[in-house]
Design a protein around this motif. Structure first.
Motif, PDB file in Angstrom:
ATOM      1  N   ALA A 106      -7.757  -2.620  -3.554  1.00 54.61           N
ATOM      2  CA  ALA A 106      -8.805  -1.660  -3.211  1.00 54.61           C
ATOM      3  C   ALA A 106      -9.707  -2.204  -2.107  1.00 54.61           C
ATOM      4  N   ALA A 107     -10.037  -3.494  -2.197  1.00 56.10           N
ATOM      5  CA  ALA A 107     -10.904  -4.111  -1.189  1.00 56.10           C
ATOM      6  C   ALA A 107     -10.217  -4.131   0.179  1.00 56.10           C
ATOM      7  N   ALA A 108      -8.908  -4.439   0.191  1.00 52.82           N
ATOM      8  CA  ALA A 108      -8.163  -4.473   1.452  1.00 52.82           C
ATOM      9  C   ALA A 108      -8.074  -3.082   2.074  1.00 52.82           C
ATOM     10  N   MET A 109      -7.876  -2.077   1.251  1.00 48.86           N
ATOM     11  CA  MET A 109      -7.801  -0.705   1.754  1.00 48.86           C
ATOM     12  C   MET A 109      -9.125  -0.280   2.370  1.00 48.86           C
ATOM     13  N   GLU A 110     -10.224  -0.652   1.738  1.00 49.23           N
ATOM     14  CA  GLU A 110     -11.543  -0.273   2.239  1.00 49.23           C
ATOM     15  C   GLU A 110     -11.881  -1.022   3.523  1.00 49.23           C
ATOM     16  N   ALA A 111     -11.580  -2.327   3.561  1.00 47.03           N
ATOM     17  CA  ALA A 111     -11.923  -3.147   4.727  1.00 47.03           C
ATOM     18  C   ALA A 111     -11.074  -2.817   5.950  1.00 47.03           C
ATOM     19  N   ASN A 112      -9.871  -2.290   5.730  1.00 45.67           N
ATOM     20  CA  ASN A 112      -8.943  -2.027   6.838  1.00 45.67           C
ATOM     21  C   ASN A 112      -8.559  -0.551   6.913  1.00 45.67           C
ATOM     22  N   LYS A 113      -9.478   0.295   6.560  1.00 45.50           N
ATOM     23  CA  LYS A 113      -9.211   1.736   6.497  1.00 45.50           C
ATOM     24  C   LYS A 113      -8.628   2.258   7.811  1.00 45.50           C
ATOM     25  N   GLY A 114      -7.487   2.908   7.706  1.00 44.56           N
ATOM     26  CA  GLY A 114      -6.831   3.460   8.881  1.00 44.56           C
ATOM     27  C   GLY A 114      -6.038   2.463   9.689  1.00 44.56           C
ATOM     28  N   LYS A 115      -6.045   1.182   9.291  1.00 43.25           N
ATOM     29  CA  LYS A 115      -5.383   0.138  10.072  1.00 43.25           C
ATOM     30  C   LYS A 115      -4.300  -0.614   9.311  1.00 43.25           C
ATOM     31  N   TYR A 116      -4.321  -0.565   7.990  1.00 43.54           N
ATOM     32  CA  TYR A 116      -3.360  -1.368   7.236  1.00 43.54           C
ATOM     33  C   TYR A 116      -1.981  -0.708   7.203  1.00 43.54           C
ATOM     34  N   VAL A 117      -0.982  -1.556   7.008  1.00 41.11           N
ATOM     35  CA  VAL A 117       0.398  -1.095   6.901  1.00 41.11           C
ATOM     36  C   VAL A 117       0.828  -1.179   5.440  1.00 41.11           C
ATOM     37  N   VAL A 118       1.483  -0.148   4.980  1.00 39.11           N
ATOM     38  CA  VAL A 118       2.022  -0.141   3.621  1.00 39.11           C
ATOM     39  C   VAL A 118       3.523  -0.393   3.689  1.00 39.11           C
ATOM     40  N   VAL A 119       3.977  -1.418   2.998  1.00 41.26           N
ATOM     41  CA  VAL A 119       5.407  -1.688   2.865  1.00 41.26           C
ATOM     42  C   VAL A 119       5.808  -1.286   1.442  1.00 41.26           C
ATOM     43  N   VAL A 120       6.869  -0.525   1.327  1.00 37.24           N
ATOM     44  CA  VAL A 120       7.329  -0.069   0.012  1.00 37.24           C
ATOM     45  C   VAL A 120       8.772  -0.478  -0.185  1.00 37.24           C
ATOM     46  N   ASP A 121       9.068  -1.119  -1.315  1.00 35.25           N
ATOM     47  CA  ASP A 121      10.473  -1.277  -1.691  1.00 35.25           C
ATOM     48  C   ASP A 121      10.673  -0.609  -3.035  1.00 35.25           C
ATOM     49  N   GLY A 122      11.765   0.109  -3.148  1.00 35.44           N
ATOM     50  CA  GLY A 122      12.033   0.865  -4.366  1.00 35.44           C
ATOM     51  C   GLY A 122      11.819   2.351  -4.170  1.00 35.44           C
ATOM     52  N   SER A 123      12.588   3.149  -4.891  1.00 34.13           N
ATOM     53  CA  SER A 123      12.461   4.600  -4.813  1.00 34.13           C
ATOM     54  C   SER A 123      11.293   5.069  -5.674  1.00 34.13           C
ATOM     55  N   VAL A 124      10.943   6.336  -5.518  1.00 36.89           N
ATOM     56  CA  VAL A 124       9.782   6.904  -6.204  1.00 36.89           C
ATOM     57  C   VAL A 124      10.243   7.893  -7.258  1.00 36.89           C
ATOM     58  N   SER A 125       9.860   7.662  -8.515  1.00 37.89           N
ATOM     59  CA  SER A 125      10.183   8.590  -9.590  1.00 37.89           C
ATOM     60  C   SER A 125       9.299   9.829  -9.472  1.00 37.89           C
ATOM     61  N   THR A 126       9.915  11.020  -9.543  1.00 37.25           N
ATOM     62  CA  THR A 126       9.154  12.273  -9.450  1.00 37.25           C
ATOM     63  C   THR A 126       9.328  13.172 -10.666  1.00 37.25           C
ATOM     64  N   LEU A 127      10.370  12.941 -11.476  1.00 41.71           N
ATOM     65  CA  LEU A 127      10.621  13.807 -12.625  1.00 41.71           C
ATOM     66  C   LEU A 127       9.492  13.687 -13.645  1.00 41.71           C
ATOM     67  N   ASP A 128       9.068  14.823 -14.187  1.00 40.08           N
ATOM     68  CA  ASP A 128       7.980  14.856 -15.176  1.00 40.08           C
ATOM     69  C   ASP A 128       6.727  14.175 -14.648  1.00 40.08           C
ATOM     70  N   GLY A 129       6.456  14.399 -13.365  1.00 35.49           N
ATOM     71  CA  GLY A 129       5.261  13.828 -12.768  1.00 35.49           C
ATOM     72  C   GLY A 129       5.371  12.362 -12.426  1.00 35.49           C
ATOM     73  N   GLY A 130       6.578  11.807 -12.507  1.00 34.17           N
ATOM     74  CA  GLY A 130       6.779  10.408 -12.137  1.00 34.17           C
ATOM     75  C   GLY A 130       6.499   9.418 -13.242  1.00 34.17           C
ATOM     76  N   VAL A 131       6.505   9.858 -14.511  1.00 29.33           N
ATOM     77  CA  VAL A 131       6.112   8.986 -15.631  1.00 29.33           C
ATOM     78  C   VAL A 131       7.120   7.879 -15.920  1.00 29.33           C
ATOM     79  N   TYR A 132       8.297   7.920 -15.284  1.00 29.09           N
ATOM     80  CA  TYR A 132       9.332   6.941 -15.609  1.00 29.09           C
ATOM     81  C   TYR A 132       9.180   5.622 -14.849  1.00 29.09           C
ATOM     82  N   SER A 133       8.188   5.541 -13.991  1.00 29.25           N
ATOM     83  CA  SER A 133       7.906   4.282 -13.305  1.00 29.25           C
ATOM     84  C   SER A 133       6.408   4.234 -13.022  1.00 29.25           C
ATOM     85  N   THR A 134       5.716   3.340 -13.734  1.00 34.10           N
ATOM     86  CA  THR A 134       4.263   3.273 -13.633  1.00 34.10           C
ATOM     87  C   THR A 134       3.789   1.832 -13.477  1.00 34.10           C
ATOM     88  N   ASN A 135       2.547   1.699 -13.046  1.00 34.85           N
ATOM     89  CA  ASN A 135       1.923   0.384 -12.919  1.00 34.85           C
ATOM     90  C   ASN A 135       0.408   0.574 -12.925  1.00 34.85           C
TER      91      ASN A 135
END
Length: 365
Positions: A106-135
């Protein structure tokens, strides 16, 4: 204030010389197919740039993409990539966990708003609102939306994030989708592969740090520098293909002599990646050099396209009769000489390869 530290100052503090930076920039420029003079400009830009804030999200994945990057054997690439970026959040690599980890993000997102890069590995669960993969009490689906809202760009690392990968294969019980299906208001680059080549990950990030934009992309939003040529085009076994010399099994004379692995299932003709040039483990080898055909793992839906040990005509193309008909026509040489038969076969396979590429591009439009 970590975001204000210049990369050049950090490198100097670690005893890394300007010469070493120039050498590394030259390596990256070469990998990215940039002109020779670009390496010096790249080194200057990197030295004078602040570290790029990166938030790495892991969803439905096996951690293989992170392993690929951190286990790179290329000289200093592990150290250099982490000097180029400020890895502000990564569940696997960061020391913090639980609430402190989420607060750091949260702190990194606020300090670098509009400038940070998001790297994602892994697919995104969408069935039933995505409840099959949470954190952290949130679905991956919601986390992705929240974190990318103020990001400068998104890099989908690995075929799961880029195309859905194995979690998205039939029957896809979690409703897994690629990142680009969810993030539609930000530039998204796909660095596919299962796992992707470390240099492709590092090179893409370094390009963004240097030029403030993503590199040139292909029709699947992959960096052309790494995905512009098929593995087949760069394969050292290509001369055997051109001569019509194919291994019939993994232990026959042809296999022992290094002949083309097309007939035992190699997907190199329709797979675009830099495996044959960059290779793996510090340039030691890649699957085909080790005696196994390409699985096509950097292409969409590679898991669902059939057996890995049957020729393209019988597997990868599925219902596309294009390649099947062409391959059969190439084999049917009748009473012609062996040389003529091989030449016909090669012509048929090359036509099938071109048709497969064209069909793949149409699918994505």
């Amino acid at each position: 204030m970590a975001e204000q530290e210049r990369i050049g100052d950090l490198l100097a503090a670690r005893g890394i010389s300007r010469r070493a930076l120039l050498k590394y920039a030259g390596y990256l420029a070469s990998a990215l197919a940039l002109p020779p003079m670009a390496s010096r400009a790249m080194a200057e830009a990197l030295a004078n740039s602040p570290r790029q804030s990166v938030i790495w999200l892991s969803f439905q994945e096996c951690t293989g993409c992170t392993e690929s990057l951190t286990r790179s054997f290329s000289p200093t690439i592990e150290d250099m990539i982490f000097d180029l970026i400020s890895l502000d959040y990564h569940e696997t690599l960061m020391a913090a966990s639980g609430t402190p980890a989420e607060e750091a993000m949260a702190a990194a997102m606020e300090a670098n708003k509009g400038k940070y890069v998001v790297v994602v590995d892994g697919s995104v669960s969408t069935l039933d609102g995505g409840v099959y993969s949470t954190n952290a009490g949130k679905t991956n689906l919601q986390t992705l939306k929240d974190v990318t809202a103020n990001a400068a760009a998104v890099i989908s690392v690995g075929s799961c994030a880029a195309f859905g990968g194995i979690p998205g294969a039939n029957p896809n019980p979690t409703g897994a989708v690629p990142v680009a299906d969810i993030v539609t208001d930000k530039p998204v680059v796909n660095v596919s592969g299962c796992p992707p080549i470390p240099e492709a990950i590092a090179g893409t990030v370094a390009y963004f740090v240097t030029f403030g934009k993503l590199p040139e992309l292909d029709h699947l939003n992959r960096p052309k520098a790494f995905f512009g040529d098929s593995i087949h085009d760069r394969c050292y076994r290509r001369p055997f293909y051109d001569k019509g010399l194919f291994a019939k099994s993994f232990d026959d004379e042809g296999a022992r002599n290094g002949w083309c692995l097309y007939e035992v299932g190699c997907k190199g003709p329709v797979t675009y990646n830099a495996c044959a040039t960059l290779k793996w483990n510090g340039g030691v080898s890649f699957p085909i050099q080790s005696g196994h055909g390409c699985l096509g793992c950097s292409e969409p839906n590679f898991w669902d396209r059939g057996s890995f040990y049957k020729p393209l005509s019988a597997s990868v193309m599925g219902n596309r009769a294009i390649l099947g008909g062409a391959a059969v026509a190439g084999v049917a040489a009748g009473g012609a000489s062996a040389w003529l038969a091989r030449r016909k076969r090669v012509a048929a396979l090359e036509a099938a390869e071109a048709a497969a590429k064209q069909a793949s591009e149409k699918e994505t439009q």
